[in-house]
Design a protein around this motif. Structure first.
Motif: not given
Lengths: 418, 374
Positions: B5-7, B71-75, B285-294, B299-300
């Protein structure tokens, strides 16, 4: 038929795309208009062309265009609502890929720079596909340096028109086209960017000679166009005399937009083809090819994610400079991946499917066999701006590096070395 | 081949605000120039900077839920902090403590006080932790069994990043995962001279060291593997920030440096290299953001996203730092100019948590592109 409910997203997109007018059309209103069109012109019983003309007249062709010119002055982001509703209703489309030059380049230029009479004459048959358009810009002596073009337009002594002489090249669709957007030099005494005028050229004029240009793949997607004493009425001039370069910038900006920024699924395009071959034919695998394949797979995935990110930015109305890089990235990838595939195929890579001179109406870079893909991909770093010129553009416009010193900008065109 | 699914690959407003705050702090503290001075002190990190960043701004607890003192934030947010730390080559134990050690503890049973206690202390930045594995360890490659349990822990672990200066070491051993106080008897942390002056490395020697069991072997393996995956994914953001500094600084320098009567940045030979580097960074940047978002969304596709980001960003950061040195000419070769700190960090980061080649091998398995048989 009940349409899908409007999501809050549609409204937000409309607001961002400039739909600030309180009376702006929303998705529901557009779906109602589509439903009306489908009622008055049932696609099942209406002739295709009649339906397309009715769609244009209903303002549902390109909704961001003004009323009366195939649009409704509605936010462009809502076009997909219209397209989806029409597709669901079984409506025919205007085969957009076949008329890409008209839709992507001629139409925005006509809209921005054309007179009322020109827009009314040209836009409807352009959109329905009744009249195909081509682009008469590049010349043998004016490729990357398009502004150096030498095709001359001189005043027709007898009347209010122009006589055009010269040669254009790399003209796709010229053999099918009714009209061409043409750049010609009207004043050789001025510096090159200032002496150019933009015309609409009648491709059925007896002075227009279209010849296929056979390329390294064996086929002829493009043409050479020889213009000898071609008559163009002054009413077919787009923009002022000597203002052709500014008008052309509208066209070329739209070309770049058309090339970059598409969304692609993982392993689509060239990398998917070579990955399939790799999985299907384990006997072809070597360690060296494996390392190179994995590197290219990562590069292709990175490019896909970059396109994905760019697409999101565009959808939110925040176009970034990333777009100018996508064409460069895909050109390199297409070339390297198809080159690897030919090598991987080994004995099969020695063959080629067909050298017969054909004239394809549509180009599919991933069509045909690996040898074709390898050869066709060579054009990806040349067509629509060479990779070298695009790197200059990124360096100067995105990074803000200083330009190269130039001697050609202010000299009269006629004095430039050629 | 399925497409996930689109990250979400953009930065949120909250993330932009966090970035502005971290960047402002790091700029106030002197940026790369201060990093060079700090590296020469011989201290493992600047405690004042760490206090402001970790405790003052609360960044050490971004990955920790609020109920556990974070802080309850994320990657995604931690990634933004790492981008800025990469941009300034700051010597703070963020990756080693707030990411690797924190994620390891989060993988244990946080209901147990011996886990929750150190976790809360790392989350508010009052204590610093380190996961005692060699820095080159790739996700899935965690070595177990070099340290043996019993009455106390004994064994040796080399090239542990952030161990010097850490208060608590998280030690994977044959009998599970242990917490070891760095000052406890039987613990020796011997700094080694690192290529990267901004990330201390040490050899950890344990001789019957007193230790607290945090997780049984199976859980320990999962916790460490998850921490390494998170660390590798977020390291890509540090590499991105580092590469961005190298490009921006090189553009600035070549635009102002004159030779042959022109700015050297007006020569196509240099422009093309910088434009190509810009392209690399855009895709990094696109790949780093993608990893952080996953990582943030669980994400599976996370394992693929991390491997792609590491295979790509590790190379891009090194290329950026190398171009930075080369296109600066002579000044780039001096100790005085900070370019060398970025080159050393980039080269070490390329090895850290799996080389690009190792991540490509991982991908070969994950996306079914096996090598030749035999």
């Amino acid at each position: 038929m009940s349409g899908p409910t409007t999501s809050p997203k549609d409204g937000a997109a409309a607001a961002r795309s400039g739909g600030t007018d309180a009376t702006a059309l929303d998705a529901d209103a557009l779906r109602r208009r589509v439903a009306d069109l489908l009622t008055t012109h049932d696609p099942a019983t209406t002739d295709r062309l009649d339906f397309l003309r009715a769609r244009f007249d209903a303002g549902l062709a390109w909704i961001h265009f003004p009323e009366g010119l195939g649009g409704l002055g509605a936010p462009r982001a809502l076009q997909q609502v219209v397209d989806q509703a029409l597709e669901a209703g079984g409506a025919p489309d205007n085969a957009p890929r076949r008329i890409g030059i008209g839709l992507g380049m001629a139409a925005p230029t006509l809209l921005r720079h054309g007179t009322d009479a020109q827009r009314r004459r040209f836009l409807r048959p352009l959109w329905t596909g009744e009249e195909v358009w081509c682009q008469l810009f590049s010349e043998p002596g004016a490729g990357s340096d398009l502004a150096a073009l030498a095709t001359r337009a001189t005043r027709d002594g007898e009347g209010d028109g122009w006589i055009v002489d010269g040669q254009k090249v790399w003209t796709s669709q010229a053999h099918l086209a009714r009209w061409g957007i043409l750049l010609a030099r009207t004043d050789p005494d001025l510096p090159k960017h200032r002496g150019i005028t933009y015309f609409v050229c009648d491709m059925t004029d007896p002075g227009v000679d279209v010849r296929p240009l056979r390329q390294i793949t064996g086929e002829a997607e493009f043409n050479e166009v020889f213009l000898t004493g071609v008559r163009i009425p002054d009413t077919h001039r787009l923009g002022g005399v000597g203002e052709g370069w500014q008008v052309a910038r509208t066209t070329l900006m739209n070309e770049r937009v058309a090339i970059g920024g598409a969304r692609v699924p993982r392993e689509s395009g060239m990398i998917g083809l070579v990955a399939d071959t790799w999985r299907r034919q384990p006997e072809l695998r070597t360690h060296d090819l494996h390392q190179r394949l994995l590197k290219l797979w990562v590069d292709a995935e990175a490019a896909r994610l970059t396109a994905e990110r760019l697409g999101r930015q565009l959808a939110l109305g925040q176009p970034g400079p990333e777009g100018s890089g996508m064409k460069l990235a895909f050109a390199r990838l297409n070339q390297e991946i198809s080159g690897l595939e030919v090598e991987l195929l080994a004995e099969e890579g020695l063959g080629y499917d067909d050298w017969t001179l054909t004239r394809p109406e549509l180009v599919d870079f991933t069509g045909r066999d690996a040898g074709y893909r390898y050869l066709r991909a060579k054009g990806n770093s040349i067509e629509g701006g060479t990779s070298e010129v695009l790197l200059n553009i990124i360096a100067e416009r995105v990074l803000g590096l200083p330009p190269e010193p130039r001697t050609d900008k202010d000299a009269a065109w006629k004095d430039l070395p050629r | 081949m399925t497409t996930p699914a689109p990250p979400d690959l953009l930065y949120s407003e909250t993330e932009d605000d966090l970035r502005a705050a971290v960047r402002s702090l790091l700029t106030d503290r002197g940026g790369p120039t201060a990093a060079l001075a700090e590296a020469e002190t011989g201290r493992p990190y600047d405690p004042d900077l760490w206090r402001s960043l970790a405790t003052g701004m609360g960044t050490a607890g971004l990955l920790v839920p609020e109920r556990l003192g974070g802080q309850g934030a994320t990657a995604r947010e931690a990634a933004v902090v790492l981008e800025e730390l990469g941009r300034s080559v700051a010597a703070v134990p963020y990756l080693t403590s707030a990411v690797l050690a924190v994620r390891t503890l989060l993988g244990c049973d946080t209901a147990r006080p011996e886990v929750a206690g150190p976790l809360a202390a790392l989350a508010d930045g009052t204590r610093v932790g380190a996961l005692a594995v060699p820095l080159p360890t790739a996700p899935g490659g965690a070595p177990h069994g070099t340290v043996r349990g019993g009455a106390g822990l004994s064994g040796e672990i080399t090239s542990v990043a952030g161990a010097a200066g850490a208060d608590v070491l998280l030690v994977p051993a044959d009998s599970g995962l242990y917490a070891v106080d760095a000052t406890a008897p039987g613990v020796t942390v011997t700094p080694v001279t690192p290529l990267d002056l901004t990330r201390p490395l040490a050899r950890v020697t344990l001789t019957g060291a007193t230790a607290t069991l945090l997780a049984e072997p199976a859980r320990a393996r999962t916790a460490v593997a998850d921490a390494l995956l998170t660390g590798a994914g977020l390291l890509a953001s540090e590499q991105l920030g580092l590469a961005e500094w190298c490009l921006a600084e090189t553009v600035r320098y070549t635009g102002g440096r004159h030779q042959f009567g022109r700015p050297v940045g007006s020569f196509q030979a240099l422009k093309h290299r910088l434009a190509a580097l810009w392209l690399d960074i855009v895709s990094a940047r696109a790949t780093a953001r993608n990893a952080a978002d996953a990582l943030a969304t669980g994400s599976p596709d996370t394992a693929v996203a991390v491997a792609v980001a590491q295979a790509h960003c590790g190379e891009v950061a090194v290329r950026a730092a190398q171009e930075c040195v080369q296109l600066h000419g002579g000044i780039g070769m001096t100790w005085e100019h900070p370019a060398h700190l970025y080159l050393k960090r980039a080269k070490s980061d390329q090895i850290a948590l799996g080389t690009p080649g190792r991540h490509r091998e991982t991908l070969a398995r994950l996306v079914d592109l096996p090598g030749p048989a035999g």
